[in-house]
Each structure stands twice: as structure tokens, then as C-alpha cells.
Design a protein around this motif. Structure first.
Motif, PDB file in Angstrom:
ATOM      1  N   ARG A 185       0.937  -1.300   0.063  1.00  0.00           N
ATOM      2  CA  ARG A 185       0.069  -0.087  -0.015  1.00  0.00           C
ATOM      3  C   ARG A 185       0.780   1.255  -0.046  1.00  0.00           C
ATOM      4  N   LEU A 186       2.032   1.245   0.235  1.00  0.00           N
ATOM      5  CA  LEU A 186       3.306   2.235   0.203  1.00  0.00           C
ATOM      6  C   LEU A 186       4.227   1.956  -0.916  1.00  0.00           C
ATOM      7  N   ASP A 187       4.540   3.332  -1.242  1.00  0.00           N
ATOM      8  CA  ASP A 187       5.734   3.416  -1.883  1.00  0.00           C
ATOM      9  C   ASP A 187       6.938   4.221  -1.203  1.00  0.00           C
ATOM     10  N   PHE A 188       7.762   4.354  -1.482  1.00  0.00           N
ATOM     11  CA  PHE A 188       8.834   4.811  -0.730  1.00  0.00           C
ATOM     12  C   PHE A 188       8.505   6.062  -0.389  1.00  0.00           C
ATOM     13  N   ASN A 189       8.093   7.276  -1.098  1.00  0.00           N
ATOM     14  CA  ASN A 189       7.431   8.521  -0.483  1.00  0.00           C
ATOM     15  C   ASN A 189       6.555   8.445   0.765  1.00  0.00           C
ATOM     16  N   SER A 190       5.429   7.486   0.163  1.00  0.00           N
ATOM     17  CA  SER A 190       4.659   7.199   1.292  1.00  0.00           C
ATOM     18  C   SER A 190       5.114   6.856   2.790  1.00  0.00           C
ATOM     19  N   ALA A 191       6.174   6.039   2.535  1.00  0.00           N
ATOM     20  CA  ALA A 191       6.509   5.382   3.775  1.00  0.00           C
ATOM     21  C   ALA A 191       7.469   6.346   4.641  1.00  0.00           C
ATOM     22  N   VAL A 192       8.017   7.289   4.023  1.00  0.00           N
ATOM     23  CA  VAL A 192       8.911   8.432   4.476  1.00  0.00           C
ATOM     24  C   VAL A 192       8.111   9.270   5.113  1.00  0.00           C
ATOM     25  N   GLY A 193       6.563   9.408   4.354  1.00  0.00           N
ATOM     26  CA  GLY A 193       5.845  10.433   5.233  1.00  0.00           C
ATOM     27  C   GLY A 193       5.018   9.613   6.320  1.00  0.00           C
ATOM     28  N   VAL A 194       5.023   8.319   6.383  1.00  0.00           N
ATOM     29  CA  VAL A 194       4.621   7.749   7.691  1.00  0.00           C
ATOM     30  C   VAL A 194       5.732   7.772   8.843  1.00  0.00           C
ATOM     31  N   ALA A 195       6.840   7.473   8.394  1.00  0.00           N
ATOM     32  CA  ALA A 195       7.767   7.583   9.316  1.00  0.00           C
ATOM     33  C   ALA A 195       8.159   9.117   9.769  1.00  0.00           C
ATOM     34  N   ILE A 196       7.740  10.044   9.204  1.00  0.00           N
ATOM     35  CA  ILE A 196       7.921  11.597   9.778  1.00  0.00           C
ATOM     36  C   ILE A 196       6.827  11.654  10.715  1.00  0.00           C
ATOM     37  N   LEU A 197       5.598  11.281  10.338  1.00  0.00           N
ATOM     38  CA  LEU A 197       4.377  11.458  11.338  1.00  0.00           C
ATOM     39  C   LEU A 197       4.729  10.817  12.384  1.00  0.00           C
ATOM     40  N   ARG A 198       5.196   9.578  12.500  1.00  0.00           N
ATOM     41  CA  ARG A 198       5.353   8.741  13.605  1.00  0.00           C
ATOM     42  C   ARG A 198       6.356   9.376  14.521  1.00  0.00           C
ATOM     43  N   ILE A 199       7.766   9.991  13.753  1.00  0.00           N
ATOM     44  CA  ILE A 199       8.624  10.506  14.553  1.00  0.00           C
ATOM     45  C   ILE A 199       8.149  11.682  15.397  1.00  0.00           C
ATOM     46  N   ILE A 200       7.202  12.351  14.759  1.00  0.00           N
ATOM     47  CA  ILE A 200       6.783  13.587  15.261  1.00  0.00           C
ATOM     48  C   ILE A 200       5.584  13.416  16.270  1.00  0.00           C
ATOM     49  N   GLY A 201       5.057  12.296  16.466  1.00  0.00           N
ATOM     50  CA  GLY A 201       4.373  11.662  17.478  1.00  0.00           C
ATOM     51  C   GLY A 201       2.746  11.540  17.119  1.00  0.00           C
ATOM     52  N   VAL A 202       2.415  11.560  15.622  1.00  0.00           N
ATOM     53  CA  VAL A 202       1.262  11.145  15.457  1.00  0.00           C
ATOM     54  C   VAL A 202       1.128   9.566  15.930  1.00  0.00           C
ATOM     55  N   CYS A 211      -0.133   5.576  16.025  1.00  0.00           N
ATOM     56  CA  CYS A 211       0.021   4.642  14.807  1.00  0.00           C
ATOM     57  C   CYS A 211      -1.302   4.488  14.295  1.00  0.00           C
ATOM     58  N   LYS A 212      -2.404   4.756  15.114  1.00  0.00           N
ATOM     59  CA  LYS A 212      -3.833   4.445  14.571  1.00  0.00           C
ATOM     60  C   LYS A 212      -4.267   5.413  13.568  1.00  0.00           C
ATOM     61  N   ASP A 213      -3.860   6.609  13.996  1.00  0.00           N
ATOM     62  CA  ASP A 213      -4.325   7.786  12.929  1.00  0.00           C
ATOM     63  C   ASP A 213      -3.499   7.723  11.808  1.00  0.00           C
ATOM     64  N   ILE A 214      -2.273   7.230  11.784  1.00  0.00           N
ATOM     65  CA  ILE A 214      -1.390   7.115  10.451  1.00  0.00           C
ATOM     66  C   ILE A 214      -1.935   5.687   9.847  1.00  0.00           C
ATOM     67  N   ALA A 215      -2.349   4.877  10.402  1.00  0.00           N
ATOM     68  CA  ALA A 215      -2.978   3.805   9.779  1.00  0.00           C
ATOM     69  C   ALA A 215      -4.247   4.120   8.976  1.00  0.00           C
ATOM     70  N   GLU A 216      -5.045   4.954   9.446  1.00  0.00           N
ATOM     71  CA  GLU A 216      -6.374   5.222   8.768  1.00  0.00           C
ATOM     72  C   GLU A 216      -6.107   6.183   7.783  1.00  0.00           C
ATOM     73  N   MET A 217      -4.985   7.017   7.981  1.00  0.00           N
ATOM     74  CA  MET A 217      -4.705   8.249   6.736  1.00  0.00           C
ATOM     75  C   MET A 217      -4.025   7.291   5.754  1.00  0.00           C
ATOM     76  N   PHE A 218      -3.290   6.198   5.786  1.00  0.00           N
ATOM     77  CA  PHE A 218      -2.655   5.596   4.760  1.00  0.00           C
ATOM     78  C   PHE A 218      -3.497   4.332   4.209  1.00  0.00           C
ATOM     79  N   GLY A 219      -4.378   3.556   4.925  1.00  0.00           N
ATOM     80  CA  GLY A 219      -4.701   2.471   4.962  1.00  0.00           C
ATOM     81  C   GLY A 219      -4.001   1.218   5.230  1.00  0.00           C
ATOM     82  N   ILE A 220      -3.093   1.327   6.010  1.00  0.00           N
ATOM     83  CA  ILE A 220      -2.081   0.604   6.321  1.00  0.00           C
ATOM     84  C   ILE A 220      -2.542  -0.105   7.880  1.00  0.00           C
ATOM     85  N   SER A 221      -1.735  -1.288   8.205  1.00  0.00           N
ATOM     86  CA  SER A 221      -1.919  -1.812   9.449  1.00  0.00           C
ATOM     87  C   SER A 221      -1.308  -0.967  10.546  1.00  0.00           C
ATOM     88  N   GLU A 222      -1.914  -0.907  11.862  1.00  0.00           N
ATOM     89  CA  GLU A 222      -1.548  -0.180  12.979  1.00  0.00           C
ATOM     90  C   GLU A 222      -0.176  -0.296  13.112  1.00  0.00           C
TER      91      GLU A 222
END
Length: 188
Positions: A117-134, A136-147
Motif C-alpha cells: 500500500r506504500l511507495d517509498f515517499n509514502s513510507a517516508v511520510g509515515v515515518a515522519i508522522l510517527r517521529i513527530i508523535g502522530v 499509529c492508529k491515526d497514521i494507519a487510517e490516513m494511509f490504509g495500512i495496519s496499525e
């Protein structure tokens, strides 16, 4: 029945060379990685009784006429490098044909599936969001991925190169942004 020889090679051996297996015979390797990949490709696409036929045969994935010959396949793809396997890329739903196949590493293969469900740029976006404290549940909903995937990315169990890129981007932004809000997010 005795075997007939020509120039020190059996007719049976010469027949194998003339039927498209020259690289196996010339190299003396009857189990070459390239030939094994070619045979596996043919089996996936032509055998309806094969386990997982729903992933190839039933979906109508075919092999181009040119690649019915191992020699043509070898000429187009080259020898299979160590640590790689045959991958339909850039269109994983496409057929086995020149322009849609490559020798890929396991990591490249894993990123080129119907499940991805992710390409490289999306995976970078997921990582940035997690690093800044978003969360996992919210990120999963945004990207349609597992928590669990955002956590796996930040722990570098999945997409480690995307995590490294995200960390560099976040750090660069933190160095340039003197505002307390961004530094507060990073401190979480």
C-alpha cells in the motif's frame, strides 16, 4: 542401447544445446539460476493445477511469445544476479515480457506486490508522522495500512531506508525551524 557421440559430446547433450538450453550446457551448470527462474515463470503461467494458480494462471498472467525460448529470455534479461529473482515491474499486474521484468532483490520484490500500500515517499511520510508523535492508529487510517506498520518503519524493521530519510528530513527541519512548536513536537 548405446549412446552416439559427436566431437566428444553425446547426441543427447547436443540436443539440449539445440533446444534452447545452451547457457546451461556451455556453462556446465544444469541448475543455473536463470534457467530455474525461466522454468518457474513458465510453470506459474501455464499450469492450472499449480498451487497458487490464482496468482498467475487464473489472473491471465502470460508470457510473451518471444520468451517461449530460453535463449531469447536470456538475451533480454541476462544472467540472474546472485540474491535476485524474476519480478514483473513496473506493472505487477502485467505479463512476463521485455520492458516489464527485472531481476529484483527480496526487498524490491516485497515492495512490488498487490498487497503493498506504500511507495517509498509514502513510507517516508509515515515515518515522519510517527517521529513527530502522530499515533499509529491515526497514521494507519490516513494511509490504509495496519496499525503496526508505522511502528515497524520507525524501528527499521520495514522500509529502513525510508526511516533514515525521514529522520534526516525531520532533523533538517528542526535545525532550520527555531520555533518552539516544532521542537516541542520532536521532544515527545
Amino acid at each position: 542401447m548405446s549412446e552416439t557421440f559427436v566431437d566428444g559430446r553425446s547426441l543427447r547433450s547436443l540436443a539440449r544445446v539445440s533446444h534452447g538450453h545452451a547457457s546451461r550446457e556451455i556453462n556446465g551448470n544444469k541448475n543455473s539460476r536463470t534457467y530455474s527462474s525461466w522454468m518457474a515463470m513458465r510453470t506459474r503461467c501455464t499450469n492450472p493445477k499449480r498451487e497458487n494458480s490464482d496468482r498467475y494462471f487464473d489472473r491471465g498472467i502470460t508470457i510473451c511469445e518471444r520468451w517461449e525460448s530460453f535463449d531469447n529470455f536470456l538475451a533480454d534479461m541476462g544472467e540472474r544476479p546472485e540474491g535476485t529473482s524474476l519480478d514483473r515491474y513496473p506493472d505487477f499486474n502485467g505479463n512476463y515480457e521485455p520492458g516489464n521484468c527485472r531481476w529484483a532483490t527480496p526487498r524490491e520484490q516485497a515492495r512490488n506486490t498487490r498487497r503493498t500500500r506504500l511507495d517509498f515517499n509514502s513510507a517516508v511520510g509515515v515515518a515522519i508522522l510517527r517521529i513527530i508523535g502522530v499515533s499509529c492508529k491515526d497514521i494507519a487510517e490516513m494511509f490504509g495500512i495496519s496499525e503496526s506498520l508505522p511502528r515497524e518503519i520507525v524501528k527499521r524493521r520495514s522500509w529502513p531506508d525510508a526511516c533514515e530519510t525521514a529522520e534526516r528530513l525531520v532533523q533538517r527541519h528542526a535545525d532550520q525551524d527555531e520555533t518552539s512548536e516544532f521542537k516541542r513536537l520532536l521532544a515527545k
